[in-house]
Design a protein around this motif. Structure first.
Motif, mmCIF file in Angstrom:
data_model
loop_
_atom_site.group_PDB
_atom_site.id
_atom_site.type_symbol
_atom_site.label_atom_id
_atom_site.label_comp_id
_atom_site.label_asym_id
_atom_site.label_seq_id
_atom_site.Cartn_x
_atom_site.Cartn_y
_atom_site.Cartn_z
ATOM 1 N N PHE A 241 0.816 -1.221 0.000
ATOM 2 C CA PHE A 241 0.000 0.000 0.000
ATOM 3 C C PHE A 241 0.850 1.271 0.000
ATOM 4 C CE2 PHE A 241 -2.556 -3.235 2.214
ATOM 5 C CZ PHE A 241 -3.693 -3.236 1.418
ATOM 6 N N ALA A 242 2.137 1.149 0.262
ATOM 7 C CA ALA A 242 2.993 2.321 0.413
ATOM 8 C C ALA A 242 3.419 2.854 -0.948
ATOM 9 C CB ALA A 242 4.211 1.973 1.259
ATOM 10 N N ASP A 243 3.271 4.146 -1.145
ATOM 11 C CA ASP A 243 3.697 4.832 -2.366
ATOM 12 C C ASP A 243 5.012 5.529 -2.071
ATOM 13 O OD1 ASP A 243 3.998 6.207 -4.711
ATOM 14 O OD2 ASP A 243 2.245 7.482 -4.465
ATOM 15 N N SER A 244 6.098 5.002 -2.600
ATOM 16 C CA SER A 244 7.445 5.504 -2.292
ATOM 17 C C SER A 244 7.690 5.486 -0.788
ATOM 18 C CB SER A 244 7.642 6.926 -2.845
ATOM 19 O OG SER A 244 7.489 6.945 -4.248
ATOM 20 N N GLY A 245 7.177 4.447 -0.141
ATOM 21 C CA GLY A 245 7.378 4.271 1.294
ATOM 22 C C GLY A 245 6.418 5.035 2.161
ATOM 23 N N VAL A 246 5.424 5.724 1.561
ATOM 24 C CA VAL A 246 4.519 6.588 2.322
ATOM 25 C C VAL A 246 3.089 6.073 2.229
ATOM 26 C CG1 VAL A 246 3.568 8.919 2.525
ATOM 27 C CG2 VAL A 246 5.989 8.605 1.996
ATOM 28 N N LEU A 247 2.417 6.063 3.379
ATOM 29 C CA LEU A 247 1.008 5.693 3.481
ATOM 30 C C LEU A 247 0.202 6.946 3.794
ATOM 31 C CD1 LEU A 247 1.924 2.755 5.784
ATOM 32 C CD2 LEU A 247 0.773 2.370 3.590
ATOM 33 N N THR A 248 -0.900 7.148 3.081
ATOM 34 C CA THR A 248 -1.718 8.347 3.268
ATOM 35 C C THR A 248 -2.973 8.007 4.068
ATOM 36 O OG1 THR A 248 -0.920 9.308 1.200
ATOM 37 C CG2 THR A 248 -2.977 10.195 2.101
ATOM 38 N N GLU A 249 -3.270 8.845 5.036
ATOM 39 C CA GLU A 249 -4.455 8.677 5.874
ATOM 40 C C GLU A 249 -5.342 9.908 5.762
ATOM 41 O OE1 GLU A 249 -5.686 8.562 10.626
ATOM 42 O OE2 GLU A 249 -3.642 9.063 9.993
ATOM 43 N N ASP A 250 -6.615 9.713 5.451
ATOM 44 C CA ASP A 250 -7.614 10.779 5.519
ATOM 45 C C ASP A 250 -8.492 10.521 6.743
ATOM 46 O OD1 ASP A 250 -7.145 12.508 3.215
ATOM 47 O OD2 ASP A 250 -7.572 10.720 2.032
ATOM 48 N N ASN A 251 -8.496 11.477 7.641
ATOM 49 C CA ASN A 251 -9.185 11.314 8.912
ATOM 50 C C ASN A 251 -9.973 12.587 9.199
ATOM 51 O OD1 ASN A 251 -9.871 10.402 11.580
ATOM 52 N ND2 ASN A 251 -7.912 9.363 11.751
ATOM 53 N N ALA A 252 -10.631 12.645 10.331
ATOM 54 C CA ALA A 252 -11.348 13.856 10.743
ATOM 55 C C ALA A 252 -11.487 13.863 12.253
ATOM 56 C CB ALA A 252 -12.723 13.920 10.082
ATOM 57 N N PHE A 253 -11.349 15.039 12.835
ATOM 58 C CA PHE A 253 -11.624 15.239 14.249
ATOM 59 C C PHE A 253 -13.076 15.672 14.418
ATOM 60 C CE2 PHE A 253 -7.150 15.117 14.829
ATOM 61 C CZ PHE A 253 -6.925 14.914 16.183
ATOM 62 N N THR A 254 -13.772 15.016 15.324
ATOM 63 C CA THR A 254 -15.075 15.491 15.762
ATOM 64 C C THR A 254 -14.863 16.269 17.057
ATOM 65 O OG1 THR A 254 -16.235 13.626 14.784
ATOM 66 C CG2 THR A 254 -17.395 14.852 16.494
ATOM 67 N N VAL A 255 -15.238 17.541 17.033
ATOM 68 C CA VAL A 255 -15.017 18.423 18.179
ATOM 69 C C VAL A 255 -16.367 18.864 18.729
ATOM 70 C CG1 VAL A 255 -13.907 20.528 19.015
ATOM 71 C CG2 VAL A 255 -12.897 19.252 17.093
ATOM 72 N N LEU A 256 -16.650 18.483 19.967
ATOM 73 C CA LEU A 256 -17.839 18.945 20.670
ATOM 74 C C LEU A 256 -17.420 20.021 21.657
ATOM 75 C CD1 LEU A 256 -19.537 15.517 21.522
ATOM 76 C CD2 LEU A 256 -20.114 17.061 19.642
ATOM 77 N N THR A 257 -18.001 21.196 21.552
ATOM 78 C CA THR A 257 -17.760 22.253 22.533
ATOM 79 C C THR A 257 -19.069 22.507 23.272
ATOM 80 O OG1 THR A 257 -18.170 23.943 20.830
ATOM 81 C CG2 THR A 257 -15.878 23.348 21.288
ATOM 82 N N ALA A 258 -18.979 22.620 24.592
ATOM 83 C CA ALA A 258 -20.184 22.739 25.416
ATOM 84 C C ALA A 258 -19.968 23.795 26.492
ATOM 85 C CB ALA A 258 -20.527 21.393 26.048
ATOM 86 N N ARG A 259 -21.014 24.555 26.749
ATOM 87 C CA ARG A 259 -20.976 25.602 27.771
ATOM 88 C C ARG A 259 -22.317 25.652 28.493
ATOM 89 N NH1 ARG A 259 -20.172 28.150 23.004
ATOM 90 N NH2 ARG A 259 -18.264 29.148 23.676
ATOM 91 N N ARG A 260 -22.355 26.363 29.570
ATOM 92 C CA ARG A 260 -23.608 26.574 30.266
ATOM 93 C C ARG A 260 -24.554 27.360 29.350
ATOM 94 N NH1 ARG A 260 -19.586 27.519 34.352
ATOM 95 N NH2 ARG A 260 -19.785 26.042 36.090
ATOM 96 N N PRO A 261 -25.840 27.099 29.411
ATOM 97 C CA PRO A 261 -26.772 27.743 28.477
ATOM 98 C C PRO A 261 -26.866 29.250 28.649
ATOM 99 C CG PRO A 261 -27.964 26.454 30.121
ATOM 100 C CD PRO A 261 -26.524 26.096 30.268
ATOM 101 N N PHE A 262 -26.526 29.747 29.845
ATOM 102 C CA PHE A 262 -26.624 31.190 30.068
ATOM 103 C C PHE A 262 -25.346 31.914 29.692
ATOM 104 C CE2 PHE A 262 -25.336 29.247 34.112
ATOM 105 C CZ PHE A 262 -24.136 29.891 34.343
ATOM 106 N N ALA A 263 -24.293 31.173 29.289
ATOM 107 C CA ALA A 263 -23.017 31.801 28.975
ATOM 108 C C ALA A 263 -23.153 32.664 27.721
ATOM 109 C CB ALA A 263 -21.941 30.743 28.769
ATOM 110 N N ASN A 264 -22.412 33.746 27.677
ATOM 111 C CA ASN A 264 -22.400 34.643 26.526
ATOM 112 C C ASN A 264 -21.610 33.995 25.395
ATOM 113 O OD1 ASN A 264 -22.283 36.723 24.699
ATOM 114 N ND2 ASN A 264 -20.839 37.966 25.909
#
Length: 267
Positions: A241-264
């Motif tokens: 699977f390596a192209d010139s010794g390199v393997l490519t990975e396509d990934n993604a970060f799922t980022v959840l940000t949460a705060r108190r509902p009254f926060a500005n």
């Protein structure tokens, strides 16, 4: 046995850390008080703290494993200047309390969130989080769950050597439980936003092996005297699977940000 026993040095060297785009997203999510305070839960070798150093002045990193904190000290301390303060704490997240009067503006929690008593941790966090503070829970797909052909081939080699279940310390990994977003919405931090951040990485086969050794499911001690055979099997499986010794990975970060509902949220 600790979940990450024997993996800390590999974790520091071979885990890719968080992308610049994720660090920028977290910077934008958090309030801009001064001093600006970051609390990183399950810091491991300090990769998240390292990425967020440009944005925060006063930082606390917490981990339940002493060997991880040793790696974090080695990584982070040389980067700390007079404009920053850094504390490392050996503690369980659910029990941790920061110094009196210290209230974080951003609390980061990566894959460790899976292993926490989440409601208990969030209840404790609500006791000391700054009023407009944000908790961020995020991760990308691990090699175990990724689905490219070369990653599947790697996982199959691990399973050939260690069995089908995914290891986690002295037991096996479980994905049971409610979705993180549901857990957050049921807590004091019920205003939740989800963002996906794509990332592309390039690996060489020795780096893949180092990454594997940084995980609970392929920690070095699990292979006993078969480690050389395992490394050869991974090399043989990945070479096509390596192209010139390199393997490519396509990934993604799922980022959840949460705060108190009254926060500005319009800072």
């Amino acid at each position: 046995m600790n979940t990450f026993a024997g993996t800390s040095a590999y974790y520091r060297r071979f885990r890719p850390g968080i992308p610049v785009a994720v660090a920028a997203l977290l910077d934008q999510a958090a309030p801009r008080d001064s001093p600006r305070r970051l609390l990183d839960i399950g810091t491991g070798p300090g990769l998240v703290v390292q990425a967020l150093l440009p944005y925060f002045d006063d930082l606390i990193a917490v981990d339940a494993e002493v060997t991880m904190l040793t790696e974090a000290e080695a990584l982070l301390r040389p980067a700390i200047d007079a404009a920053h303060q850094l504390q490392l704490h050996h503690a369980i997240a659910e029990n941790f309390l920061p110094p009196e009067g210290w209230h974080p503006h951003l609390v980061t929690c990566g894959r460790v969130f899976q292993r926490l008593n989440q409601p208990c941790f969030l209840d404790r966090l609500s006791e000391y989080m700054a009023p407009e503070g944000v908790i961020a829970v995020f991760s990308d797909r691990s090699l175990w769950t990724a689905d490219s052909p070369w990653q599947q081939a790697t996982r199959e080699v691990v399973q050939d050597f260690l069995g089908q279940p995914r290891r986690a310390g002295g037991g096996t990994f479980s994905t049971s439980g409610p979705l993180y977003e549901e857990v957050l919405r049921a807590s004091a931090f019920s205003h939740v936003t989800s963002t996906a951040v794509p990332v592309r990485r390039h690996w060489k086969i020795p780096q893949v092996l180092g990454y594997l050794y940084s995980t609970p499911f392929a920690a070095p001690h699990l292979f006993d005297d078969r480690r050389d055979a395992f490394e050869q099997a991974v090399t043989n499986a990945l070479a096509p699977f390596a192209d010139s010794g390199v393997l490519t990975e396509d990934n993604a970060f799922t980022v959840l940000t949460a705060r108190r509902p009254f926060a500005n949220v319009d800072r």
